[in-house]
Design a protein around this motif. Structure first.
Motif, PDB file in Angstrom:
ATOM      1  N   UNK A  21      37.188  45.441  72.297  1.00 19.50           N
ATOM      2  CA  UNK A  21      35.763  45.358  72.002  1.00 19.50           C
ATOM      3  C   UNK A  21      35.538  46.037  70.647  1.00 19.50           C
ATOM      4  N   UNK A  22      35.298  45.228  69.637  1.00 20.56           N
ATOM      5  CA  UNK A  22      35.101  45.742  68.284  1.00 20.56           C
ATOM      6  C   UNK A  22      33.670  46.248  68.160  1.00 20.56           C
ATOM      7  N   UNK A  33      38.989  49.159  62.074  1.00 18.73           N
ATOM      8  CA  UNK A  33      39.863  49.814  63.050  1.00 18.73           C
ATOM      9  C   UNK A  33      40.789  48.761  63.672  1.00 18.73           C
ATOM     10  N   UNK A  34      42.028  49.145  63.985  1.00 16.03           N
ATOM     11  CA  UNK A  34      42.960  48.164  64.547  1.00 16.03           C
ATOM     12  C   UNK A  34      42.772  47.944  66.047  1.00 16.03           C
ATOM     13  N   UNK A  35      43.175  46.760  66.502  1.00 11.69           N
ATOM     14  CA  UNK A  35      43.276  46.456  67.929  1.00 11.69           C
ATOM     15  C   UNK A  35      44.607  46.989  68.427  1.00 11.69           C
ATOM     16  N   UNK A  36      44.736  47.181  69.721  1.00  5.83           N
ATOM     17  CA  UNK A  36      46.023  47.525  70.330  1.00  5.83           C
ATOM     18  C   UNK A  36      46.492  46.285  71.084  1.00  5.83           C
ATOM     19  N   UNK A  95      32.026  54.673  60.978  1.00  4.11           N
ATOM     20  CA  UNK A  95      30.951  54.033  61.721  1.00  4.11           C
ATOM     21  C   UNK A  95      31.421  52.865  62.566  1.00  4.11           C
ATOM     22  N   UNK A  96      32.689  52.864  62.930  1.00  2.00           N
ATOM     23  CA  UNK A  96      33.222  51.760  63.738  1.00  2.00           C
ATOM     24  C   UNK A  96      34.449  52.199  64.523  1.00  2.00           C
ATOM     25  N   UNK A  97      34.784  51.389  65.529  1.00  2.00           N
ATOM     26  CA  UNK A  97      35.977  51.625  66.335  1.00  2.00           C
ATOM     27  C   UNK A  97      36.283  50.356  67.121  1.00  2.00           C
ATOM     28  N   UNK A  98      37.405  50.384  67.832  1.00  2.00           N
ATOM     29  CA  UNK A  98      37.721  49.342  68.802  1.00  2.00           C
ATOM     30  C   UNK A  98      37.942  50.038  70.135  1.00  2.00           C
ATOM     31  N   UNK A 108      40.534  54.217  72.482  1.00  2.00           N
ATOM     32  CA  UNK A 108      39.680  53.984  71.323  1.00  2.00           C
ATOM     33  C   UNK A 108      40.543  54.084  70.077  1.00  2.00           C
ATOM     34  N   UNK A 109      40.563  53.003  69.312  1.00  2.00           N
ATOM     35  CA  UNK A 109      41.299  53.022  68.041  1.00  2.00           C
ATOM     36  C   UNK A 109      40.289  53.124  66.905  1.00  2.00           C
TER      37      UNK A 109
END
Length: 186
Positions: free
Chosen positions: A125-126, A115-118, A71-74, A27-28
């Motif tokens: 999944x954003x 939030x960044x992707x890896x 309020x968000x993550x990837x 989780x980023x």
């Protein structure tokens, strides 16, 4: 009918070995110029449309603070090739180390969230926090997936599944039984 299998008692703290919900994810998160990556195994699909995912992010983690505030993550899906990074991110505090730099992970901009992707992960999944009603009591977040991207092949990557005690299983043989399913159940 098959023969009943002989069973032995299992210590209750080891039940997770049999029931972990699915592949380990990374989780980023990001908020106010800070970013982090955490290893996570406690997640579940809750709905298909809209796509909802629930997960437990302990209040003692840097990620908990970042996702609570933003309020968000990837949710990133690593494969077996990232085993060392998965373990490293799980054993390191984001409050002390930039895990992207320390573990050689490439942060890329997401389409719909901050939030960044890896980049090295098989899928991304954003997510936007849609329900935080169980966060204070259980650290349980409910996310709506806003955007999803995955590598085209393989369709079923070698994902990591944690069984506890430092042991992982890797997704293995694929068994196709589509012909046995009702179309509405696929």
């Amino acid at each position: 009918m098959s023969e009943p299998l002989s069973k032995q008692p299992v210590p209750l703290e080891r039940v997770r070995r049999y029931l972990e919900p699915g592949p380990i994810v990374l989780v980023s998160s990001a908020w106010a110029g800070r970013r982090n990556v955490m290893t996570l195994g406690w997640h579940t699909v809750m709905a298909f449309s809209p796509s909802l995912i629930g997960c437990i992010i302990s209040s003692g983690t840097c990620t908990h603070e970042l996702v609570r505030r933003s309020g968000e993550c990837v949710i990133n899906l690593p494969t077996m090739t990232l085993t060392d990074q998965v373990i490293g991110c799980g054993n390191t505090s984001g409050a002390e180390v930039d895990k992207f730099a320390h573990f050689g992970l490439t942060a890329q901009p997401a389409e719909r969230v901050g939030a960044p992707l890896i980049a090295e992960c098989h899928a991304h999944f954003e997510c936007r926090l849609i329900d935080d009603g169980m966060v204070d009591r259980y650290d349980f977040f409910i996310w709506e997936v806003l955007a999803a991207r995955a590598v085209a092949a393989p369709s079923y990557p070698e994902t990591l599944h944690y069984t506890g005690d430092g042991v992982f299983m890797v997704a293995g043989e694929i068994i196709d039984r589509r012909e046995q399913f009702l179309p509405a159940m696929l």
